[in-house]
Design a protein around this motif. Structure first.
Motif, PDB file in Angstrom:
ATOM      1  N   TRP A 130       0.835   6.196 -13.457  1.00 39.87           N
ATOM      2  CA  TRP A 130       1.451   5.559 -14.627  1.00 39.87           C
ATOM      3  C   TRP A 130       0.485   5.723 -15.787  1.00 39.87           C
ATOM      4  CZ3 TRP A 130       6.298   3.169 -14.956  1.00 39.87           C
ATOM      5  CH2 TRP A 130       7.008   3.154 -13.747  1.00 39.87           C
ATOM      6  N   SER A 141       0.353   3.313  -8.975  1.00 39.48           N
ATOM      7  CA  SER A 141       1.154   2.219  -8.420  1.00 39.48           C
ATOM      8  C   SER A 141       0.497   1.600  -7.185  1.00 39.48           C
ATOM      9  CB  SER A 141       2.552   2.720  -8.074  1.00 39.48           C
ATOM     10  OG  SER A 141       2.453   3.880  -7.286  1.00 39.48           O
ATOM     11  N   PRO A 145      -3.509  -0.174  -9.353  1.00 39.81           N
ATOM     12  CA  PRO A 145      -2.367  -0.763 -10.064  1.00 39.81           C
ATOM     13  C   PRO A 145      -2.798  -1.626 -11.247  1.00 39.81           C
ATOM     14  CG  PRO A 145      -2.737  -1.880  -7.967  1.00 39.81           C
ATOM     15  CD  PRO A 145      -3.733  -0.767  -8.040  1.00 39.81           C
ATOM     16  N   HIS A 149       2.992  -4.908 -13.599  1.00 39.80           N
ATOM     17  CA  HIS A 149       3.667  -3.617 -13.466  1.00 39.80           C
ATOM     18  C   HIS A 149       4.135  -3.080 -14.830  1.00 39.80           C
ATOM     19  CE1 HIS A 149       6.199  -0.439 -11.896  1.00 39.80           C
ATOM     20  NE2 HIS A 149       7.179  -0.897 -12.644  1.00 39.80           N
TER      21      HIS A 149
END
Ligand code: ADP
Ligand code: AMP
Length: 222
Positions: A130, A141, A145, A149
């Motif tokens: 990401w 993820s 992380p 989110h």
């Protein structure tokens, strides 16, 4: 790390952790990350002429032509005394152009750091990555992380998955690396500047190894 100038190339396949380490170093040292991928993505987003020309190559997992990349990088190299090149050079022709430009500027490279990882891990890392498109900072993820989110821990900006981080384009990017960029390992081994680092270790351990390598404390040049 001393206040001495450091001019570093990060070499390694997509997903090895070059951008992750570059951002960490940028925070710790006065070392500007120059990421060709980030510069190109900004040009694509702003629909500049360079972005328009680069886009099809980026979307298919190929390389943007050398002449465009070298033209884009020359002013960047002149801007600072210390820098960390992330994603450049990616071909022998780019490496030769870099050598010539740095010779003209009187700013030779001080280290080339190869961060390596196995193919299966690279695929998992890229397909789970990401990215904050504004800063280029990346998360994973599963392996790294963010606290929330889809949100960058540091600036609260939204995270997205890159269009070229799909399994299909990732396979093409890895094949491109093998064919066009891996020959640079031998190119830089001959200069005596190359240090190889195991990118499979946890992020903080890779950072410690990278710091040692660019401070010239690594006896294990390979
Ligand atoms: P590169 O810039 O070499 O293409 P990135 O730094 O963007 O690679 O890392 C690819 C992905 O792998 C990101 O999602 C990142 O969070 C994750 N990652 C980076 N280094 C590690 C590591 N040492 N262990 C586990 N995951 C990592
Ligand atoms: P990266 O962000 O480093 O993964 O780069 C994303 C894409 O930008 C690559 O797949 C290439 O299409 C292009 N690109 C980045 N750097 C270069 C480079 N030095 N030479 C050619 N193409 C590049």
């Amino acid at each position: 790390m001393t206040a001495q100038a450091a001019r570093v190339v990060f070499l390694g396949p997509p997903g090895a952790g070059k951008g992750t380490q570059a951002k960490l170093l940028e925070d710790r040292l006065a070392l500007r990350q120059i990421s060709t991928g980030d510069i190109l993505r900004r040009n694509v987003a702003e629909a500049t002429e360079l972005g328009r020309q680069a886009k099809p190559y980026m979307e298919s997992g190929g390389l943007v032509p050398d002449a465009l990349i070298v033209g884009m990088m020359e002013p960047e190299l002149a801007r600072s005394d210390s820098f960390l090149l992330d994603g450049f050079p990616r071909t022998v022709a780019q490496a030769e152009a870099l050598d010539a430009a740095l010779r003209r500027l009187g700013k030779p490279l001080t280290a080339v750091v190869l961060i390596d990882a196995s193919r299966d891990v690279l695929v998992l890392r890229l397909t789970g990555r990401w990215t904050n498109p504004r800063s280029g900072r990346t998360y994973h993820s599963e392996f790294n992380p963010p606290k929330v989110h889809g949100v960058d821990d540091l600036d609260g900006g939204p995270l997205e998955q890159r269009r070229d981080d799909t399994l299909e384009v990732v396979s093409e990017r890895l094949a491109t690396y093998d064919a066009k960029t891996a020959p640079l390992i031998d190119y830089y081994r001959k200069t005596g500047l190359l240090v190889t680092i195991d990118g499979l270790k946890p992020i903080d351990e890779v950072s410690a190894d990278v710091l040692r390598a660019i401070s010239g404390e690594n006896g294990a040049a390979a």
